[in-house]
Design a protein around this motif. Structure first.
Motif, PDB file in Angstrom:
ATOM      1  N   PRO A   5       0.834  -1.200   0.000  1.00  0.00           N
ATOM      2  CA  PRO A   5       0.000   0.000   0.000  1.00  0.00           C
ATOM      3  C   PRO A   5       0.870   1.252   0.000  1.00  0.00           C
ATOM      4  O   PRO A   5       1.812   1.344   0.775  1.00  0.00           O
ATOM      5  N   VAL A   6       0.565   2.177  -0.898  1.00  0.00           N
ATOM      6  CA  VAL A   6       1.370   3.392  -0.966  1.00  0.00           C
ATOM      7  C   VAL A   6       0.545   4.659  -0.801  1.00  0.00           C
ATOM      8  O   VAL A   6       1.085   5.726  -0.677  1.00  0.00           O
ATOM      9  N   TRP A   7      -0.763   4.558  -0.839  1.00  0.00           N
ATOM     10  CA  TRP A   7      -1.591   5.726  -0.558  1.00  0.00           C
ATOM     11  C   TRP A   7      -2.948   5.257  -0.084  1.00  0.00           C
ATOM     12  O   TRP A   7      -3.375   4.171  -0.414  1.00  0.00           O
ATOM     13  N   PRO A   8      -3.660   6.082   0.675  1.00  0.00           N
ATOM     14  CA  PRO A   8      -4.982   5.690   1.155  1.00  0.00           C
ATOM     15  C   PRO A   8      -6.026   5.858   0.070  1.00  0.00           C
ATOM     16  O   PRO A   8      -5.792   6.516  -0.919  1.00  0.00           O
ATOM     17  N   GLY A   9      -7.178   5.295   0.293  1.00  0.00           N
ATOM     18  CA  GLY A   9      -8.288   5.474  -0.632  1.00  0.00           C
ATOM     19  C   GLY A   9      -8.800   4.161  -1.158  1.00  0.00           C
ATOM     20  O   GLY A   9      -8.294   3.094  -0.830  1.00  0.00           O
ATOM     21  N   SER A  10      -9.791   4.258  -2.029  1.00  0.00           N
ATOM     22  CA  SER A  10     -10.434   3.045  -2.519  1.00  0.00           C
ATOM     23  C   SER A  10      -9.603   2.327  -3.563  1.00  0.00           C
ATOM     24  O   SER A  10      -9.921   1.222  -3.949  1.00  0.00           O
ATOM     25  N   ARG A  24       0.860  10.974  -6.378  1.00  0.00           N
ATOM     26  CA  ARG A  24       0.776  12.317  -5.822  1.00  0.00           C
ATOM     27  C   ARG A  24       0.092  12.292  -4.467  1.00  0.00           C
ATOM     28  O   ARG A  24      -0.948  11.679  -4.293  1.00  0.00           O
ATOM     29  N   SER A  25       0.654  12.998  -3.506  1.00  0.00           N
ATOM     30  CA  SER A  25       0.019  13.117  -2.192  1.00  0.00           C
ATOM     31  C   SER A  25      -0.547  14.510  -1.973  1.00  0.00           C
ATOM     32  O   SER A  25      -1.115  14.786  -0.930  1.00  0.00           O
ATOM     33  N   ASP A  26      -0.386  15.401  -2.955  1.00  0.00           N
ATOM     34  CA  ASP A  26      -0.856  16.772  -2.802  1.00  0.00           C
ATOM     35  C   ASP A  26      -2.215  16.997  -3.462  1.00  0.00           C
ATOM     36  O   ASP A  26      -2.550  18.100  -3.849  1.00  0.00           O
ATOM     37  N   CYS A  27      -3.006  15.931  -3.585  1.00  0.00           N
ATOM     38  CA  CYS A  27      -4.326  16.022  -4.211  1.00  0.00           C
ATOM     39  C   CYS A  27      -5.415  15.884  -3.152  1.00  0.00           C
ATOM     40  O   CYS A  27      -5.230  15.219  -2.135  1.00  0.00           O
ATOM     41  N   LEU A  28      -6.554  16.482  -3.435  1.00  0.00           N
ATOM     42  CA  LEU A  28      -7.706  16.298  -2.555  1.00  0.00           C
ATOM     43  C   LEU A  28      -8.239  14.874  -2.652  1.00  0.00           C
ATOM     44  O   LEU A  28      -8.763  14.330  -1.686  1.00  0.00           O
ATOM     45  N   ASN A  34      -3.942   9.320  -8.619  1.00  0.00           N
ATOM     46  CA  ASN A  34      -2.908   8.296  -8.756  1.00  0.00           C
ATOM     47  C   ASN A  34      -3.375   7.158  -9.658  1.00  0.00           C
ATOM     48  O   ASN A  34      -2.615   6.652 -10.480  1.00  0.00           O
ATOM     49  N   GLY A  35      -4.632   6.748  -9.491  1.00  0.00           N
ATOM     50  CA  GLY A  35      -5.174   5.705 -10.351  1.00  0.00           C
ATOM     51  C   GLY A  35      -5.186   6.114 -11.808  1.00  0.00           C
ATOM     52  O   GLY A  35      -4.843   5.326 -12.698  1.00  0.00           O
ATOM     53  N   TYR A  36      -5.574   7.373 -12.069  1.00  0.00           N
ATOM     54  CA  TYR A  36      -5.574   7.850 -13.459  1.00  0.00           C
ATOM     55  C   TYR A  36      -4.155   7.896 -14.023  1.00  0.00           C
ATOM     56  O   TYR A  36      -3.917   7.498 -15.160  1.00  0.00           O
ATOM     57  N   LEU A  84     -12.942  19.349 -10.281  1.00  0.00           N
ATOM     58  CA  LEU A  84     -12.187  20.575 -10.544  1.00  0.00           C
ATOM     59  C   LEU A  84     -10.674  20.353 -10.591  1.00  0.00           C
ATOM     60  O   LEU A  84     -10.020  20.734 -11.551  1.00  0.00           O
ATOM     61  N   GLN A  85     -10.116  19.732  -9.543  1.00  0.00           N
ATOM     62  CA  GLN A  85      -8.668  19.514  -9.544  1.00  0.00           C
ATOM     63  C   GLN A  85      -8.271  18.505 -10.623  1.00  0.00           C
ATOM     64  O   GLN A  85      -7.239  18.657 -11.274  1.00  0.00           O
ATOM     65  N   GLY A  86      -9.113  17.482 -10.830  1.00  0.00           N
ATOM     66  CA  GLY A  86      -8.843  16.524 -11.898  1.00  0.00           C
ATOM     67  C   GLY A  86      -8.875  17.189 -13.268  1.00  0.00           C
ATOM     68  O   GLY A  86      -8.062  16.890 -14.142  1.00  0.00           O
ATOM     69  N   TRP A  87      -9.812  18.109 -13.466  1.00  0.00           N
ATOM     70  CA  TRP A  87      -9.906  18.859 -14.719  1.00  0.00           C
ATOM     71  C   TRP A  87      -8.656  19.714 -14.897  1.00  0.00           C
ATOM     72  O   TRP A  87      -8.062  19.769 -15.969  1.00  0.00           O
ATOM     73  N   GLN A  88      -8.238  20.385 -13.820  1.00  0.00           N
ATOM     74  CA  GLN A  88      -7.057  21.240 -13.881  1.00  0.00           C
ATOM     75  C   GLN A  88      -5.795  20.428 -14.211  1.00  0.00           C
ATOM     76  O   GLN A  88      -4.984  20.835 -15.034  1.00  0.00           O
TER      77      GLN A  88
END
Length: 197
Positions: A5-10, A24-28, A34-36, A84-88
Motif C-alpha cells: 500500500p502506498v496511498w490511502p483510498g479506494s 501524488r500526495s498533494d491532491c484532494l 494516482n489511479g488515473y 475541478l482539480q482533476g480537470w485542472q
C-alpha cells in the motif's frame, strides 16, 4: 510483483515498480489522481472486492460520514478533487474512451445543482397526479410538448442502461443476490444524497 500500500483510498495499492512521480500526495482525491496516472502510463489495475477471509477483509469500502456537516465536507472534497482539480491536472486531452470517464466524473458540477430541482419537480408531478385522480380532474392542464416527451424517454432509457450496467457489474463481483438490490440502491442514493448536493 510484490504489492504494497502506498496511498490511502479506494484504489490504494500498487506494485513496487510503479513510478513514484505519478503517486501524488498533494491532491484532494489522491486515489483518483494516482489511479488515473497509473492508467495513463499503461499499468494494469484490478478491482479488489470486499471479501472476508480467515484473517479479515482483503479490501475495505470507502468511508462516508454519518454526520451531516462531515458528510457535506466529504462530498465537497470529492467533487472539488475529482471534478475541478482533476480537470485542472488532466484536462480533456485523452483517448476517446477516457473522455467518457472524464465527462462522467465532471458532470456532477452541473448535475449536483440540478438534482434537487429535478427531485422537486418529480414530487410535484406525483402529488398533482394523486390530487387529479382523487378529484377526477385532468392530470395536466394541457398537452405535453413532443420535445419534452422525447427528452423524458431518452433519459428513461439512459437510466435503464445505467441500471443494467451496474447490475451486471455487481453480479460479476458480488453475485446476483447483491445485484438484485441495485435498483433500490440507485433510488436510495439519488434521494438520500440530494440534500447534500
Amino acid at each position: 510483483m510484490a504489492w504494497a500500500p502506498v496511498w490511502p483510498g479506494s484504489s490504494g495499492a500498487t506494485g513496487g515498480d510503479a513510478p513514484r512521480a505519478c503517486l501524488r500526495s498533494d491532491c484532494l482525491t489522491e486515489d483518483y489522481q494516482n489511479g488515473y496516472q497509473l492508467h495513463a502510463l499503461a499499468y494494469t489495475q484490478i478491482f479488489v472486492p470486499l471479501r472476508f477471509e480467515a484473517a479479515g477483509p482483503v479490501a475495505t469500502r470507502e468511508y462516508f460520514p454519518r454526520q451531516l456537516r462531515a458528510a457535506i465536507r466529504q462530498r465537497s472534497r470529492w467533487v472539488t478533487g475529482i471534478a475541478l482539480q482533476g480537470w485542472q491536472r488532466n484536462g480533456w486531452r485523452a483517448p476517446r474512451r477516457q473522455i467518457y470517464w472524464f465527462w462522467r466524473d465532471r458532470k456532477g458540477l452541473l448535475g449536483n445543482l440540478l438534482a434537487p430541482v429535478a427531485n422537486s419537480i418529480f414530487l410535484y408531478g406525483i402529488a398533482r397526479y394523486v390530487w387529479a385522480a382523487a378529484a377526477g380532474a385532468a392530470w395536466l392542464p394541457g398537452r405535453i410538448p413532443d420535445w419534452v416527451a422525447s427528452f423524458c424517454g431518452v433519459t428513461l432509457w439512459i437510466s435503464i442502461l445505467q441500471m443494467a450496467i451496474r447490475t451486471r457489474c455487481s453480479a460479476r463481483i458480488y453475485g446476483w443476490v447483491f445485484a438484485a438490490g441495485v435498483p433500490l440502491r440507485m433510488l436510495w442514493g439519488t434521494w438520500s444524497t440530494a440534500p447534500l448536493r
